[in-house]
Design a protein around this motif. Structure first.
Motif, short mmCIF file in Angstrom:
data_model
loop_
_atom_site.label_atom_id
_atom_site.label_comp_id
_atom_site.label_asym_id
_atom_site.label_seq_id
_atom_site.Cartn_x
_atom_site.Cartn_y
_atom_site.Cartn_z
N GLU A 103 0.82 -1.21 0.00
CA GLU A 103 0.00 0.00 0.00
C GLU A 103 0.86 1.27 0.00
O GLU A 103 0.37 2.35 -0.32
N GLN A 104 2.13 1.14 0.39
CA GLN A 104 3.03 2.29 0.44
C GLN A 104 3.69 2.56 -0.91
O GLN A 104 4.38 3.56 -1.07
N VAL A 105 3.47 1.67 -1.87
CA VAL A 105 4.06 1.80 -3.20
C VAL A 105 2.94 2.12 -4.18
O VAL A 105 1.90 1.46 -4.20
N GLY A 106 3.17 3.15 -4.99
CA GLY A 106 2.19 3.53 -6.00
C GLY A 106 2.58 3.03 -7.37
O GLY A 106 3.15 1.96 -7.53
N LYS A 107 2.28 3.83 -8.36
CA LYS A 107 2.53 3.48 -9.76
C LYS A 107 4.02 3.29 -10.03
O LYS A 107 4.85 4.03 -9.53
N ILE A 108 4.33 2.30 -10.85
CA ILE A 108 5.70 2.03 -11.28
C ILE A 108 5.72 2.13 -12.80
O ILE A 108 5.03 1.39 -13.49
N ASN A 109 6.50 3.08 -13.32
CA ASN A 109 6.65 3.26 -14.77
C ASN A 109 8.07 2.93 -15.18
O ASN A 109 9.01 3.58 -14.73
N VAL A 110 8.22 1.93 -16.03
CA VAL A 110 9.54 1.52 -16.51
C VAL A 110 9.70 2.00 -17.95
O VAL A 110 8.92 1.65 -18.82
N PHE A 111 10.73 2.82 -18.18
CA PHE A 111 11.05 3.32 -19.51
C PHE A 111 12.36 2.67 -19.97
O PHE A 111 12.90 1.82 -19.27
N ALA A 136 15.25 4.54 -17.59
CA ALA A 136 14.92 5.02 -16.25
C ALA A 136 13.59 4.43 -15.81
O ALA A 136 12.75 4.05 -16.63
N THR A 137 13.42 4.35 -14.49
CA THR A 137 12.18 3.85 -13.90
C THR A 137 11.73 4.85 -12.84
O THR A 137 12.55 5.38 -12.09
N TYR A 138 10.44 5.10 -12.80
CA TYR A 138 9.86 6.03 -11.82
C TYR A 138 8.88 5.26 -10.94
O TYR A 138 8.02 4.54 -11.44
N VAL A 139 9.04 5.43 -9.63
CA VAL A 139 8.20 4.73 -8.66
C VAL A 139 7.61 5.75 -7.70
O VAL A 139 8.34 6.59 -7.17
N ALA A 140 6.32 5.69 -7.46
CA ALA A 140 5.67 6.55 -6.47
C ALA A 140 5.72 5.85 -5.12
O ALA A 140 5.34 4.68 -5.00
N LEU A 141 6.22 6.56 -4.11
CA LEU A 141 6.30 6.03 -2.74
C LEU A 141 5.65 7.02 -1.78
O LEU A 141 5.67 8.23 -2.03
#
Length: 86
Positions: free
Chosen positions: A42-50, A53-58
């Protein structure tokens, strides 16, 4: 943007310098965050892998400590540089 009211979004973005070219997948990162770092899903949001680079919402409250722990962990057998984006 901080407008002086002190309100912040509940999540922050973490940029990881690794992506599809490093064979990273969202499940790899979620596994590292929940297993090695000890976060709840629940503490981890969307994960976008390009590509590179990778972007993770925390969750904002745990982001800095999670990044410090994750930077010391191996993901897919290697360590990646990462930073919190405010």
């Amino acid at each position: 943007m901080n407008d002086g009211t002190g309100l912040h979004a509940p999540m922050v973005c973490v940029c990881i310098q690794g992506g599809k070219k490093d064979k990273l997948r969202p499940g790899d990162l979620l596994g590292a965050l929940t297993g090695d770092v000890g976060l709840k899903k629940e503490q981890v949001g969307k994960i976008n892998v390009f590509e590179f680079a990778t972007y993770v919402a925390l969750e904002r409250s745990i982001a800095a400590s999670a990044v410090a722990k994750l930077a010391r962990c191996n993901i897919k057998g290697r360590q990646f540089k990462m930073r919190v984006i405010e």
